[in-house]
Design a protein around this motif. Structure first.
Motif, mmCIF file in Angstrom:
data_model
loop_
_atom_site.group_PDB
_atom_site.id
_atom_site.type_symbol
_atom_site.label_atom_id
_atom_site.label_comp_id
_atom_site.label_asym_id
_atom_site.label_seq_id
_atom_site.Cartn_x
_atom_site.Cartn_y
_atom_site.Cartn_z
ATOM 1 N N LYS A 59 0.847 -1.195 0.000
ATOM 2 C CA LYS A 59 0.000 0.000 0.000
ATOM 3 C C LYS A 59 0.888 1.252 0.000
ATOM 4 N N SER A 60 1.967 1.220 0.778
ATOM 5 C CA SER A 60 2.877 2.374 0.848
ATOM 6 C C SER A 60 3.607 2.587 -0.479
ATOM 7 N N GLU A 65 -2.641 -3.654 -5.215
ATOM 8 C CA GLU A 65 -3.439 -4.510 -6.093
ATOM 9 C C GLU A 65 -2.780 -5.866 -6.323
ATOM 10 N N ASN A 66 -1.458 -5.930 -6.233
ATOM 11 C CA ASN A 66 -0.762 -7.201 -6.472
ATOM 12 C C ASN A 66 -1.159 -8.271 -5.463
ATOM 13 N N ILE A 92 -13.284 -10.585 -10.153
ATOM 14 C CA ILE A 92 -11.829 -10.473 -10.269
ATOM 15 C C ILE A 92 -11.452 -9.760 -11.569
ATOM 16 N N TYR A 93 -12.130 -10.142 -12.644
ATOM 17 C CA TYR A 93 -11.853 -9.526 -13.944
ATOM 18 C C TYR A 93 -12.121 -8.024 -13.908
ATOM 19 N N SER A 94 -13.288 -7.640 -13.391
ATOM 20 C CA SER A 94 -13.632 -6.212 -13.409
ATOM 21 C C SER A 94 -12.798 -5.399 -12.424
ATOM 22 N N PRO A 102 -10.348 -0.664 -11.625
ATOM 23 C CA PRO A 102 -9.900 0.287 -10.604
ATOM 24 C C PRO A 102 -8.568 -0.106 -9.950
ATOM 25 N N ARG A 103 -8.289 -1.409 -9.878
ATOM 26 C CA ARG A 103 -7.028 -1.896 -9.300
ATOM 27 C C ARG A 103 -6.289 -2.745 -10.336
ATOM 28 N N GLN A 104 -6.134 -2.186 -11.513
ATOM 29 C CA GLN A 104 -5.556 -2.943 -12.627
ATOM 30 C C GLN A 104 -4.153 -3.449 -12.296
#
Length: 162
Positions: A59-60, A65-66, A92-94, A102-104
């Motif tokens: 996050k920092s 997202e990973n 999960i896909y979206s 949003p978290r690609q």
């Protein structure tokens, strides 16, 4: 409440640093495993406290997202019913794979296209290639920085001073 996947815990009264508030309600002392985390990224990902600490670190670095994707894939592989699989695959896909997610996650075009092409008929292995790529990225790039981070070093000092 602090939530990590399906794990929710209550924060403790007065904050005694971020580590205490993150780990205070575990059944066993999460600091017991801190030294082991330096052995491999698998040791970090294999324990709930490690996941939370690694997630805070990511996050920092603006790459949370990973681990969120990796954890979502781990849960996805445990699904038992087709309707649940379809629903979860689409979520999960979206959230992580779609080009406008949003978290690609950072994966190559071919992997993204293969998932997109097959998302209408998902299988339990639909995200395996992407999950391996994200795992490799975390293991190769993020994990070594995590070990040097204030988050990990602080937990290590706390564990060693008990």
């Amino acid at each position: 409440h602090i939530s990590a996947g399906n794990f929710t815990q209550q924060p403790c009264g007065k904050h005694q640093g971020v580590f205490h508030s993150l780990f205070c309600c575990f059944p066993k002392d999460p600091l017991d495993d801190v030294e082991v985390w330096s052995e491999s990224v698998d040791k970090v990902l294999g324990c709930k406290a490690g996941q939370i600490a690694f997630r805070e670190f990511l996050k920092s670095e603006y790459s949370e997202e990973n681990i969120l994707f990796w954890l979502a894939c781990e849960d996805y592989k445990k699904i038992k019913t087709v309707p649940e699989m379809i629903s979860s695959a689409n979520r999960i896909y979206s959230e992580f794979v779609h080009p406008e997610a949003p978290r690609q996650i950072n994966i190559d075009c071919t992997t993204r296209e293969n998932i997109t092409k097959n998302i209408s008929q998902p299988t339990l292995t639909s995200f395996d290639t992407a999950q391996k790529l994200v795992y490799s990225l975390m293991a190769r790039d993020c994990y070594p920085r995590f070990l040097k981070s204030d988050i990990y070093q602080g937990l290590l000092r706390k564990a060693n001073s008990r």
